[in-house]
Design a protein around this motif. Structure first.
Motif, PDB file in Angstrom:
ATOM      1  N   ARG A  49       0.857  -1.192   0.000  1.00 37.88           N
ATOM      2  CA  ARG A  49       0.000   0.000   0.000  1.00 37.88           C
ATOM      3  C   ARG A  49       0.885   1.231   0.000  1.00 37.88           C
ATOM      4  N   THR A  50       0.492   2.186  -0.807  1.00 41.55           N
ATOM      5  CA  THR A  50       1.236   3.443  -0.861  1.00 41.55           C
ATOM      6  C   THR A  50       0.350   4.549  -0.306  1.00 41.55           C
ATOM      7  N   PRO A  51       0.931   5.671   0.063  1.00 41.59           N
ATOM      8  CA  PRO A  51       2.342   6.019  -0.058  1.00 41.59           C
ATOM      9  C   PRO A  51       3.181   5.324   1.016  1.00 41.59           C
ATOM     10  N   ALA A  52       4.486   5.298   0.754  1.00 37.32           N
ATOM     11  CA  ALA A  52       5.421   4.726   1.721  1.00 37.32           C
ATOM     12  C   ALA A  52       6.658   5.605   1.763  1.00 37.32           C
ATOM     13  N   ILE A  53       7.346   5.544   2.898  1.00 31.18           N
ATOM     14  CA  ILE A  53       8.586   6.287   3.039  1.00 31.18           C
ATOM     15  C   ILE A  53       9.694   5.307   3.417  1.00 31.18           C
ATOM     16  N   VAL A  54      10.814   5.427   2.708  1.00 29.55           N
ATOM     17  CA  VAL A  54      11.981   4.575   2.923  1.00 29.55           C
ATOM     18  C   VAL A  54      13.144   5.496   3.255  1.00 29.55           C
ATOM     19  N   ILE A  55      13.812   5.221   4.354  1.00 24.82           N
ATOM     20  CA  ILE A  55      14.972   6.025   4.749  1.00 24.82           C
ATOM     21  C   ILE A  55      16.164   5.093   4.871  1.00 24.82           C
ATOM     22  N   ASN A  56      17.214   5.408   4.118  1.00 21.79           N
ATOM     23  CA  ASN A  56      18.418   4.573   4.087  1.00 21.79           C
ATOM     24  C   ASN A  56      18.069   3.107   3.846  1.00 21.79           C
ATOM     25  N   GLU A  57      17.192   2.890   2.868  1.00 23.40           N
ATOM     26  CA  GLU A  57      16.770   1.564   2.416  1.00 23.40           C
ATOM     27  C   GLU A  57      15.960   0.783   3.449  1.00 23.40           C
ATOM     28  N   LYS A  58      15.415   1.462   4.449  1.00 24.46           N
ATOM     29  CA  LYS A  58      14.546   0.812   5.433  1.00 24.46           C
ATOM     30  C   LYS A  58      13.147   1.397   5.299  1.00 24.46           C
ATOM     31  N   VAL A  59      12.158   0.535   5.084  1.00 22.70           N
ATOM     32  CA  VAL A  59      10.773   0.990   5.011  1.00 22.70           C
ATOM     33  C   VAL A  59      10.358   1.412   6.421  1.00 22.70           C
ATOM     34  N   LYS A  60       9.975   2.665   6.554  1.00 25.84           N
ATOM     35  CA  LYS A  60       9.596   3.199   7.860  1.00 25.84           C
ATOM     36  C   LYS A  60       8.083   3.190   8.067  1.00 25.84           C
ATOM     37  N   MET A  61       7.324   3.442   7.009  1.00 30.80           N
ATOM     38  CA  MET A  61       5.866   3.486   7.131  1.00 30.80           C
ATOM     39  C   MET A  61       5.284   3.328   5.733  1.00 30.80           C
ATOM     40  N   PHE A  62       4.127   2.678   5.666  1.00 28.18           N
ATOM     41  CA  PHE A  62       3.425   2.596   4.390  1.00 28.18           C
ATOM     42  C   PHE A  62       1.929   2.617   4.621  1.00 28.18           C
ATOM     43  N   GLY A  63       1.210   3.022   3.591  1.00 25.38           N
ATOM     44  CA  GLY A  63      -0.244   3.027   3.641  1.00 25.38           C
ATOM     45  C   GLY A  63      -0.869   4.261   4.249  1.00 25.38           C
ATOM     46  N   LYS A  64      -0.053   5.250   4.616  1.00 26.94           N
ATOM     47  CA  LYS A  64      -0.601   6.492   5.160  1.00 26.94           C
ATOM     48  C   LYS A  64       0.391   7.627   4.943  1.00 26.94           C
ATOM     49  N   VAL A  65      -0.104   8.831   5.129  1.00 27.44           N
ATOM     50  CA  VAL A  65       0.752  10.012   5.027  1.00 27.44           C
ATOM     51  C   VAL A  65       1.307  10.304   6.418  1.00 27.44           C
ATOM     52  N   CYS A  66       2.615  10.164   6.556  1.00 25.22           N
ATOM     53  CA  CYS A  66       3.264  10.463   7.841  1.00 25.22           C
ATOM     54  C   CYS A  66       3.272  11.968   8.071  1.00 25.22           C
ATOM     55  N   THR A  67       3.149  12.350   9.330  1.00 27.29           N
ATOM     56  CA  THR A  67       3.269  13.760   9.677  1.00 27.29           C
ATOM     57  C   THR A  67       4.739  14.158   9.653  1.00 27.29           C
ATOM     58  N   VAL A  68       4.981  15.449   9.684  1.00 30.92           N
ATOM     59  CA  VAL A  68       6.351  15.959   9.729  1.00 30.92           C
ATOM     60  C   VAL A  68       7.059  15.417  10.974  1.00 30.92           C
ATOM     61  N   ASP A  69       6.367  15.420  12.110  1.00 30.75           N
ATOM     62  CA  ASP A  69       6.983  14.936  13.350  1.00 30.75           C
ATOM     63  C   ASP A  69       7.317  13.447  13.283  1.00 30.75           C
ATOM     64  N   GLU A  70       6.448  12.650  12.668  1.00 32.90           N
ATOM     65  CA  GLU A  70       6.753  11.223  12.511  1.00 32.90           C
ATOM     66  C   GLU A  70       7.993  11.031  11.649  1.00 32.90           C
ATOM     67  N   ILE A  71       8.091  11.785  10.574  1.00 33.10           N
ATOM     68  CA  ILE A  71       9.243  11.666   9.682  1.00 33.10           C
ATOM     69  C   ILE A  71      10.509  12.117  10.394  1.00 33.10           C
ATOM     70  N   LYS A  72      10.412  13.158  11.188  1.00 32.00           N
ATOM     71  CA  LYS A  72      11.575  13.612  11.957  1.00 32.00           C
ATOM     72  C   LYS A  72      12.053  12.505  12.898  1.00 32.00           C
ATOM     73  N   LYS A  73      11.130  11.796  13.507  1.00 30.22           N
ATOM     74  CA  LYS A  73      11.495  10.675  14.379  1.00 30.22           C
ATOM     75  C   LYS A  73      12.231   9.603  13.571  1.00 30.22           C
ATOM     76  N   TYR A  74      11.727   9.272  12.391  1.00 30.21           N
ATOM     77  CA  TYR A  74      12.365   8.258  11.549  1.00 30.21           C
ATOM     78  C   TYR A  74      13.758   8.699  11.112  1.00 30.21           C
ATOM     79  N   ILE A  75      13.903   9.973  10.787  1.00 29.55           N
ATOM     80  CA  ILE A  75      15.212  10.505  10.388  1.00 29.55           C
ATOM     81  C   ILE A  75      16.181  10.400  11.555  1.00 29.55           C
TER      82      ILE A  75
END
Length: 79
Positions: A49-75
């Motif tokens: 399911r998309t959208p998905a975000i991959v950081i340094n080749e690791k899938v962090k989340m898929f199937g929803k739009v991550c918030t800015v704060d969630e993405i900052k945590k993943y980074i």
């Protein structure tokens, strides 16, 4: 750092990309953000399911739009 946005280019994918750019800006980190739109390339990440975000080749989340704060945590997990 490499960030990939997986998705067909729908409005949710565009929103996720915008949120990723904002997170990178707020954290003041260097990152290459790319969009992966080809279904074959998306399937390589075993994302069903998309959208998905991959950081340094690791899938962090898929199937929803991550918030800015969630993405900052993943980074921060990858720093």
């Amino acid at each position: 750092m490499e960030i990939k946005i997986l998705g067909s280019g729908c409005s949710n994918c565009k929103k996720l990309e915008a949120n990723a750019k904002e997170a990178v800006k707020e954290l003041n980190v260097e990152a290459d953000i790319t969009k992966i739109q080809e279904i074959r390339d998306i399937m390589k990440y075993r994302v069903m399911r998309t959208p998905a975000i991959v950081i340094n080749e690791k899938v962090k989340m898929f199937g929803k739009v991550c918030t800015v704060d969630e993405i900052k945590k993943y980074i921060n997990e990858e720093i």
